[in-house]
Design a protein around this motif. Structure first.
Motif, PDB file in Angstrom:
ATOM      1  N   ALA A 120      12.413   1.752  -6.112  1.00  0.00           N
ATOM      2  CA  ALA A 120      11.769   3.065  -6.189  1.00  0.00           C
ATOM      3  C   ALA A 120      10.668   3.075  -5.133  1.00  0.00           C
ATOM      4  CB  ALA A 120      11.165   3.278  -7.569  1.00  0.00           C
ATOM      5  N   ILE A 121      10.342   4.254  -4.617  1.00  0.00           N
ATOM      6  CA  ILE A 121       9.172   4.327  -3.741  1.00  0.00           C
ATOM      7  C   ILE A 121       7.992   4.732  -4.612  1.00  0.00           C
ATOM      8  CG2 ILE A 121      10.304   4.587  -1.506  1.00  0.00           C
ATOM      9  CD1 ILE A 121      10.066   7.636  -1.824  1.00  0.00           C
ATOM     10  N   ASP A 122       6.918   3.968  -4.504  1.00  0.00           N
ATOM     11  CA  ASP A 122       5.792   4.102  -5.431  1.00  0.00           C
ATOM     12  C   ASP A 122       4.872   5.253  -5.047  1.00  0.00           C
ATOM     13  OD1 ASP A 122       6.704   1.784  -6.720  1.00  0.00           O
ATOM     14  OD2 ASP A 122       5.642   0.521  -5.270  1.00  0.00           O
ATOM     15  N   TYR A 123       4.244   5.859  -6.060  1.00  0.00           N
ATOM     16  CA  TYR A 123       3.215   6.850  -5.780  1.00  0.00           C
ATOM     17  C   TYR A 123       1.966   6.115  -5.314  1.00  0.00           C
ATOM     18  CZ  TYR A 123       5.843  10.362  -8.435  1.00  0.00           C
ATOM     19  OH  TYR A 123       6.792  11.228  -8.886  1.00  0.00           O
TER      20      TYR A 123
ATOM     21  N   HIS B  77       0.023  -1.703  -9.491  1.00  0.00           N
ATOM     22  CA  HIS B  77      -0.182  -2.507 -10.697  1.00  0.00           C
ATOM     23  C   HIS B  77       0.997  -3.457 -10.869  1.00  0.00           C
ATOM     24  CE1 HIS B  77       2.750  -0.009 -12.773  1.00  0.00           C
ATOM     25  NE2 HIS B  77       2.022   1.084 -12.563  1.00  0.00           N
TER      26      HIS B  77
ATOM     27  N   HIS C  20       4.641  -2.252 -10.589  1.00  0.00           N
ATOM     28  CA  HIS C  20       5.122  -2.075  -9.211  1.00  0.00           C
ATOM     29  C   HIS C  20       5.541  -3.427  -8.631  1.00  0.00           C
ATOM     30  CE1 HIS C  20       2.308   1.609  -9.215  1.00  0.00           C
ATOM     31  NE2 HIS C  20       3.547   2.085  -9.177  1.00  0.00           N
TER      32      HIS C  20
ATOM     33  N   GLU D 145       8.959  -4.837 -10.027  1.00  0.00           N
ATOM     34  CA  GLU D 145      10.169  -4.238  -9.463  1.00  0.00           C
ATOM     35  C   GLU D 145      10.448  -4.744  -8.055  1.00  0.00           C
ATOM     36  OE1 GLU D 145      10.709   0.131  -7.925  1.00  0.00           O
ATOM     37  OE2 GLU D 145      11.068   0.064 -10.090  1.00  0.00           O
TER      38      GLU D 145
ATOM     39  N   ASP E 102       5.877   7.149  -1.935  1.00  0.00           N
ATOM     40  CA  ASP E 102       6.288   8.524  -2.221  1.00  0.00           C
ATOM     41  C   ASP E 102       5.015   9.363  -2.182  1.00  0.00           C
ATOM     42  OD1 ASP E 102       7.361  10.816  -3.328  1.00  0.00           O
ATOM     43  OD2 ASP E 102       7.910   9.894  -5.245  1.00  0.00           O
TER      44      ASP E 102
ATOM     45  N   GLY F 167      12.787   1.826 -12.410  1.00  0.00           N
ATOM     46  CA  GLY F 167      12.350   1.654 -13.788  1.00  0.00           C
ATOM     47  C   GLY F 167      13.023   2.648 -14.711  1.00  0.00           C
TER      48      GLY F 167
ATOM     49  N   ASP G 190      11.998   4.825 -16.706  1.00  0.00           N
ATOM     50  CA  ASP G 190      11.457   6.177 -16.879  1.00  0.00           C
ATOM     51  C   ASP G 190      12.012   7.169 -15.864  1.00  0.00           C
ATOM     52  OD1 ASP G 190      10.084   4.670 -14.920  1.00  0.00           O
ATOM     53  OD2 ASP G 190       8.365   6.021 -14.993  1.00  0.00           O
TER      54      ASP G 190
ATOM     55  N   HIS H  22      15.361  -1.177 -14.756  1.00  0.00           N
ATOM     56  CA  HIS H  22      14.679  -2.296 -15.430  1.00  0.00           C
ATOM     57  C   HIS H  22      13.730  -1.748 -16.488  1.00  0.00           C
ATOM     58  CE1 HIS H  22      10.925  -1.454 -13.320  1.00  0.00           C
ATOM     59  NE2 HIS H  22      11.615  -1.369 -12.184  1.00  0.00           N
TER      60      HIS H  22
ATOM     61  N   ILE I 281       6.755  -3.428 -18.187  1.00  0.00           N
ATOM     62  CA  ILE I 281       5.905  -4.569 -18.521  1.00  0.00           C
ATOM     63  C   ILE I 281       4.693  -4.068 -19.272  1.00  0.00           C
ATOM     64  CG2 ILE I 281       4.487  -6.434 -17.606  1.00  0.00           C
ATOM     65  CD1 ILE I 281       6.284  -6.814 -15.519  1.00  0.00           C
TER      66      ILE I 281
HETATM   67  O1  ME8 Z   1       8.075   6.925 -10.335  1.00  0.00           O
HETATM   68  N1  ME8 Z   1       6.519  -1.840 -15.782  1.00  0.00           N
HETATM   69  O2  ME8 Z   1       6.560   6.167  -8.757  1.00  0.00           O
HETATM   70  P1  ME8 Z   1       5.631   5.230  -9.681  1.00  0.00           P
HETATM   71  C1  ME8 Z   1       7.583  -1.871 -14.957  1.00  0.00           C
HETATM   72  N2  ME8 Z   1       7.429   7.836  -6.967  1.00  0.00           N
HETATM   73  N3  ME8 Z   1       7.837  -0.928 -14.036  1.00  0.00           N
HETATM   74  C2  ME8 Z   1       6.995   0.097 -13.930  1.00  0.00           C
HETATM   75  C3  ME8 Z   1       5.839   0.204 -14.747  1.00  0.00           C
HETATM   76  C4  ME8 Z   1       5.615  -0.840 -15.718  1.00  0.00           C
HETATM   77  N4  ME8 Z   1       4.572  -0.849 -16.537  1.00  0.00           N
HETATM   78  N5  ME8 Z   1       5.199   1.341 -14.405  1.00  0.00           N
HETATM   79  C5  ME8 Z   1       5.919   1.914 -13.398  1.00  0.00           C
HETATM   80  C6  ME8 Z   1       7.617   6.912  -9.199  1.00  0.00           C
HETATM   81  N6  ME8 Z   1       7.003   1.173 -13.114  1.00  0.00           N
HETATM   82  C7  ME8 Z   1       8.290   7.731  -8.109  1.00  0.00           C
HETATM   83  C8  ME8 Z   1       9.601   7.067  -7.744  1.00  0.00           C
HETATM   84  S1  ME8 Z   1      11.866   6.922  -6.342  1.00  0.00           S
HETATM   85  C9  ME8 Z   1      12.745   7.956  -5.358  1.00  0.00           C
HETATM   86  C10 ME8 Z   1      10.403   7.793  -6.707  1.00  0.00           C
HETATM   87  C11 ME8 Z   1       8.043   1.451 -12.110  1.00  0.00           C
HETATM   88  O3  ME8 Z   1       4.625   4.683  -8.734  1.00  0.00           O
HETATM   89  C12 ME8 Z   1       8.652   2.829 -12.269  1.00  0.00           C
HETATM   90  O4  ME8 Z   1       9.623   2.813 -13.275  1.00  0.00           O
HETATM   91  O5  ME8 Z   1       5.181   5.961 -10.874  1.00  0.00           O
HETATM   92  C13 ME8 Z   1       9.232   3.056 -10.888  1.00  0.00           C
HETATM   93  O6  ME8 Z   1      10.516   2.493 -10.768  1.00  0.00           O
HETATM   94  C14 ME8 Z   1       8.238   2.331  -9.977  1.00  0.00           C
HETATM   95  O7  ME8 Z   1       7.471   1.464 -10.820  1.00  0.00           O
HETATM   96  C15 ME8 Z   1       7.311   3.284  -9.251  1.00  0.00           C
HETATM   97  O8  ME8 Z   1       6.609   4.084 -10.183  1.00  0.00           O
END
Ligand code: ME8
Length: 518
Positions: A10-13, A19, A22, A25, A50, A262, A264, A291, A294
């Motif tokens: 996933a691309i993270d916000y 954290h 992130h 994954e 993202d 993830g 969600d 996945h 955590i």
């Molecule tokens: O959802 N445990 O970004 P994000 C495990 N930008 N994985 C976790 C987690 C946790 N506690 N919290 C978040 C986004 N994640 C979008 C994605 S993709 C085209 C766009 C995982 O920064 C979450 O499920 O909120 C996701 O896969 C990734 O971290 C980024 O989360």
């Protein structure tokens, strides 16, 4: 030519610092990518940030920064995290990259040409935090009279002109696609969730916004920016050269083999994304693997509770490989898991320091002390020697089988069961006694143990790269002999090889001394 393997995270916000979720994954995807690379594939590994959307714009404003400045600041921190954790991506994409803007507008145009995008008006309960509209029945009003969405975030009644994607037209095609592609959504439990969601009926999706401007402009109607998820999902094709369908990289790597995400965000990846791709005339990815989450000692992490775990702190406290090992071994991939200090210390000391570390250290220091650091010949194996060697040779196919279905914890389980057996073998053979009574078998036991450690270290490379590489250095395995085609017979250690002086590779975690009361 090597077979291709395209894997993404996933691309993270970048609306704050990374954290541990992130980090988890990215580490998992890195282990899968490294495994394939060592196993003879040409791998392309994409990750990134993202950066568009109202949330980003609002937080930036609070910080007195432009959205791009704010995104850049945090995106840099995500890159630093990858560098620290040994996450070896091939490209780090930012959705503000110019080629991504071009790519997003191109896929939009294709969906327009397919007749799947139309202009209408939208009203509903909108959550800024979730960047999503909810139906009235999905919302609740709390004790303070604030209306909340299903994720517990505040929603506001919003009306705007919006472009819609004809998602409702894709219900049957998606169901047929899931049916004919049983590996499209993994694990199985997630697949069932998605199938029943789609069977329940799909509504058209609002895919543009006019209430803010921090996004990619809709081609031909600059009053609108794209809904952030249209732009976000498109990163996976931008990364390999879209819209240039004739480019070498696009032809070679699309469709992606594996999107790691993830749990969600599975709906975006397993429902919207394949629908967008089918509309644009592109193939959906082969597998979307979700996945788990955590938690901190079983509790959900949140900024307000103050229990968010910083991956930099963890890596510095325990070591990068100990952290990688813990996350990948402890949590069955696909399920939720928990982090605690005790659990990571237990894994580090038992599995790494005691089991693998001691096995390597004891056998290699015996070679150093008694044989001048020269690896003995394999000699004539007794049944015990042959048995443990056969077990080590059989390890690769078990690990490969587990990695093929993203069961990373099982792959590690298969490796560490050989480590456990090798420890029993070593203790049973008691080489310290053989040294005087049977020097030839003494050599055979030490060679056999070293050869088992070689194969363990080879297969451990994707998971604990730095430590595995140190072990292979201690066994004088040349850099070019560390790929998986050298497992088993093809890469056997050769008696007579001079080994470097052994050093400890896996430090035990020792609690820092409590400050003495004064
Ligand atoms: O959802 N445990 O970004 P994000 C495990 N930008 N994985 C976790 C987690 C946790 N506690 N919290 C978040 C986004 N994640 C979008 C994605 S993709 C085209 C766009 C995982 O920064 C979450 O499920 O909120 C996701 O896969 C990734 O971290 C980024 O989360």
């Amino acid at each position: 030519m090597k077979p291709a393997f395209y894997i993404t995270t996933a691309i993270d916000y970048p609306n704050g610092v990374p954290h541990i979720g992130h980090a988890y994954e990215k580490i998992a995807a890195d282990a899968l990518a490294r495994f394939k690379k060592l196993d003879g594939y040409e791998v392309f590994f994409l990750t990134g940030t993202d950066e568009h959307g109202l949330k980003m714009a609002q937080t930036a404003e609070k910080q007195g920064l432009t959205p791009l400045e704010w995104a850049t600041k945090n995106s840099t921190r995500f890159k630093q995290m990858d560098a620290l954790l040994g996450v070896e991506y091939d490209r780090f994409i930012r959705t503000t990259d110019q080629d991504h803007v071009v790519s997003s507008q191109a896929i939009w145009q294709r969906m327009v040409e397919a007749g799947d995008i139309y202009l209408d008006a939208y009203s509903g309960w909108y959550s800024v935090r979730d960047e999503a509209y909810y139906a009235e029945e999905e919302t609740t009003v709390n004790a303070d009279g604030v209306r909340l969405g299903p994720q517990g975030t505040p929603v506001e009644w919003t009306e705007e002109k919006s472009y819609f994607f004809r998602l409702s037209a894709y219900q049957d095609r998606l169901l047929a696609y899931y049916e004919t592609h049983p590996d499209f959504i993994r694990p199985e439990s997630r697949r069932n969730e998605v199938v029943s969601f789609v069977k329940g009926g799909l509504q058209d999706l609002s895919i543009s916004r006019t209430t803010f401007s921090w996004g990619i402009p809709v081609p031909g109607d600059e009053e609108h920016v794209m809904y952030v998820w249209v732009d976000a999902l498109t990163n996976y094709i931008t990364g390999v050269g879209y819209p240039d369908l004739a480019s070498e990289s696009f032809k070679r790597f699309w469709p992606a083999n594996l999107h790691i995400i993830g749990k969600d965000i599975i709906r975006f990846h397993a429902v919207y994304w394949p629908a967008f791709l089918l509309s644009a005339g592109l193939e959906p990815p082969k597998t979307v693997f979700a996945h788990g989450f955590i938690h901190n000692r079983g509790e959900k992490m949140s900024k307000s509770v103050g229990n968010v775990i910083d991956p930099f702190d963890l890596a510095n406290a325990y070591g990068v490989d100990a952290l990688r090992y813990f996350l990948l071994r402890e949590i069955p991939f696909g399920q939720d898991g928990s982090y605690s200090h005790e659990a990571i210390v237990a894994r580090t000391n038992a599995d790494l320091a005691n089991d693998l570390g001691n096995l390597a250290q004891r056998s290699l220091s015996m070679i150093a002390k008694n044989l001048g650091g020269t690896l003995p010949a394999s000699g004539t194996p007794a049944p015990d020697d042959a048995a443990i060697l056969a077990m080590a040779d059989a390890m690769a196919s078990k690990v490969r089988e587990a990695m093929e279905i993203q069961q990373i914890h099982q792959a590690l389980g298969a490796i560490w069961s050989v480590v456990a057996e090798a420890n029993r073998y070593f203790a049973g053979a008691a080489p310290w006694e053989l040294r005087k009574t049977d020097p030839e078998r003494f050599g055979t036991v030490l060679w056999t143990t070293a050869e088992v450690v070689r194969q363990v270290a080879m297969l451990a490379q994707p998971f604990i790269p730095a430590s595995a590489s140190k072990l292979l250095d201690l066994l004088a395995v040349p850099a070019e002999a560390r790929t998986f085609d050298r497992l088993g017979e093809a890469g056997r250690l050769v008696g007579g090889t001079a080994l470097p002086p052994p050093v400890g590779v896996f430090p035990r975690y020792v609690e820092p001394e409590a400050p003495t009361a004064s």
